[in-house]
Design a protein around this motif. Structure first.
Motif, PDB file in Angstrom:
ATOM      1  N   SER A 124       0.811  -1.216   0.000  1.00  8.86           N
ATOM      2  CA  SER A 124       0.000   0.000   0.000  1.00  8.86           C
ATOM      3  C   SER A 124       0.841   1.262   0.000  1.00  8.86           C
ATOM      4  N   GLY A 125       2.051   1.177   0.570  1.00 10.25           N
ATOM      5  CA  GLY A 125       2.869   2.370   0.691  1.00 10.25           C
ATOM      6  C   GLY A 125       3.793   2.619  -0.476  1.00 10.25           C
ATOM      7  N   PHE A 126       4.100   1.589  -1.272  1.00 14.20           N
ATOM      8  CA  PHE A 126       5.065   1.765  -2.349  1.00 14.20           C
ATOM      9  C   PHE A 126       4.572   1.187  -3.678  1.00 14.20           C
ATOM     10  N   LEU A 175       4.186  11.069   1.011  1.00 16.99           N
ATOM     11  CA  LEU A 175       3.025  11.494   1.798  1.00 16.99           C
ATOM     12  C   LEU A 175       3.458  12.264   3.048  1.00 16.99           C
ATOM     13  N   VAL A 176       4.521  11.785   3.698  1.00 11.57           N
ATOM     14  CA  VAL A 176       5.027  12.478   4.881  1.00 11.57           C
ATOM     15  C   VAL A 176       5.484  13.884   4.511  1.00 11.57           C
ATOM     16  N   ALA A 177       6.213  13.998   3.389  1.00  8.84           N
ATOM     17  CA  ALA A 177       6.671  15.313   2.947  1.00  8.84           C
ATOM     18  C   ALA A 177       5.494  16.216   2.580  1.00  8.84           C
ATOM     19  N   ALA A 226       6.155  20.146   2.455  1.00 11.58           N
ATOM     20  CA  ALA A 226       7.512  20.209   1.892  1.00 11.58           C
ATOM     21  C   ALA A 226       7.618  19.459   0.581  1.00 11.58           C
ATOM     22  N   SER A 227       6.488  19.207  -0.101  1.00 13.42           N
ATOM     23  CA  SER A 227       6.501  18.450  -1.347  1.00 13.42           C
ATOM     24  C   SER A 227       6.117  19.346  -2.508  1.00 13.42           C
ATOM     25  N   ASP A 235      -3.156  18.698  -0.751  1.00  7.18           N
ATOM     26  CA  ASP A 235      -3.483  19.327   0.526  1.00  7.18           C
ATOM     27  C   ASP A 235      -2.778  18.564   1.647  1.00  7.18           C
ATOM     28  N   PRO A 236      -2.017  19.239   2.522  1.00 10.94           N
ATOM     29  CA  PRO A 236      -1.328  18.535   3.618  1.00 10.94           C
ATOM     30  C   PRO A 236      -2.265  17.737   4.507  1.00 10.94           C
ATOM     31  N   VAL A 237      -3.482  18.227   4.719  1.00 14.05           N
ATOM     32  CA  VAL A 237      -4.455  17.498   5.539  1.00 14.05           C
ATOM     33  C   VAL A 237      -4.829  16.178   4.879  1.00 14.05           C
TER      34      VAL A 237
END
Length: 392
Positions: A119-121, A258-260, A265-266, A271-273
């Protein structure tokens, strides 16, 4: 004996888990087959295009299939071991329920890591690749947009024809609807049509014995216009070039991205939210997997005289309920109605506490939802049966 016991318990589950995973994956992919066939039907290389689309869908559906397949495999495995008396014999030999569930917990942790990796990559990259394949097919050529008796979206136009010959150049009765940015709609019809490619690559459609007109628009006071014609030529839209860059959708971002994005910072216009909510959604779903062995033992264990049934149905309903609650939490978190963590982790915590409480009750000899105890059965087994079980 300990290594043999772990191997035996895992072997009794892994084959069933693999089969259920493949079955669930096949059933989920069937849902997309009709759409895939529609998309690739006009392609020059249908088999390759369809294979690429299916391959890019596998990570998405595999991540959906893992929890359900694992929980059902756990319930069936524990139920089989209970009905054959093997779990009772192990307990009577001094092997606790905690020890029996240990190899399954190890397997669940490995699956949680695999699920997080998918799911993450894998899933974000395959989602983008799938969309790119669809875009390339839809823009491969204007000619492929004309399919018999099917409405096909081609940019701001919708086209339909009742017949296409083998060369895909001669058309039967044809209808085209174009929508302008101001809302005006231009339509063209023809008894027959032809597609001709100019030297610069532009496709011209020639319609014969038809009618056309304009309906609506920004100036509603203007009258609608219609016209009949013997022959009309109209240029069709050409492809825009390469597909867009990855990252316009939070579902196309891998976990570090997603963290960035959640910290602003991306470079992606996310939207950061929304990015923060998507991050917690993926991690929390993977965190549920280590809880499933406890639930599988609770729903599959049969220590009473009358075997219980319905564990699989209860397990499926439980997973579906958790899925819907997490989806609702994601919607709230994306709107900013609740903090990102609050939409997911309370659900995981409640599920973990409830599963651990009921499992501990079973492990200490209590019948769930009742005052009785079943420890006497564990101690009353014949000595020969106990000694046989220790050789596993």
């Amino acid at each position: 004996m300990i290594v043999k016991l772990d191997r035996y318990l895992l072997q009794s589950c892994l084959g069933l888990f693999g089969g259920l995973t493949m079955l669930a994956l096949a059933l989920l992919l069937l849902e997309r087959l009709i759409r895939i066939i529609d998309i690739v039907s006009g392609s020059n290389d249908t088999v390759v295009a369809a294979s690429l689309m299916v391959a890019n869908l596998v990570p998405h559906y595999l991540d959906l299939a893992l929890p359900g397949a694992f929980l059902i495999a756990m319930i069936i495995t524990i139920d089989r071991l209970s009905r054959s008396g093997e779990i009772v014999a192990l307990m009577a030999a001094g092997v606790s329920l905690y020890r029996i569930v240990t190899p399954y917990l190890g397997l669940a942790i490995i699956l949680a890591v695999v699920s997080l990796f998918i799911s993450g990559f894998l899933q974000p990259l395959s989602r983008y690749n799938y969309r790119q394949v669809v875009y390339d097919l839809q823009n491969e050529s204007v000619v492929t947009a004309f399919q018999e008796r099917k409405f096909v979206q081609l940019k701001d136009r919708i086209v339909w024809t009742d017949h296409v010959d083998g060369s895909k150049r001669n058309l039967g009765q044809t209808f085209i609807l174009e929508t302008e940015p101001d809302g005006a709609r231009h339509f063209l019809t023809g008894q027959t049509g032809e597609l001709n490619e100019m030297g610069d690559g532009t496709i011209i459609i020639s319609l014969n014995n038809g009618a056309g007109g304009t309906v609506g628009g920004a100036d509603e006071s203007g009258s609608n216009h219609t016209v009949s014609y013997g022959q009309l030529s109209w240029p069709m839209p050409t492809p825009d070039g390469d597909f867009r860059k990855r990252g316009q959708d939070e579902r196309e971002l891998v976990l570090p991205e997603l963290v960035a994005a959640s910290k602003g910072a991306s470079d992606a216009a996310i939207d950061p939210v929304v990015a923060n909510a998507s991050f917690h959604d993926r991690v929390s779903r993977a965190a549920i997997l280590p809880i499933l062995p406890l639930i599988g033992v609770i729903l599959g264990l049969n220590l009473g005289r009358t075997p219980r049934s319905g564990g699989i149905a209860i397990g499926i309903l439980l997973l579906l309920s958790v899925q819907k609650i997490l989806e609702y939490g994601l919607a709230l978190a994306e709107r900013g109605a609740v903090p990102a963590w609050a939409g997911f982790w309370p659900v995981v915590l409640v599920l973990a506490v409830a599963a651990l409480f009921m499992f501990r009750r079973l492990a200490h000899g209590h019948i769930l939802f009742g005052p009785g105890r079943v420890r006497r059965r564990w101690k009353s087994l014949p000595a020969k049966r106990v000694s046989d079980t220790t050789q596993i």
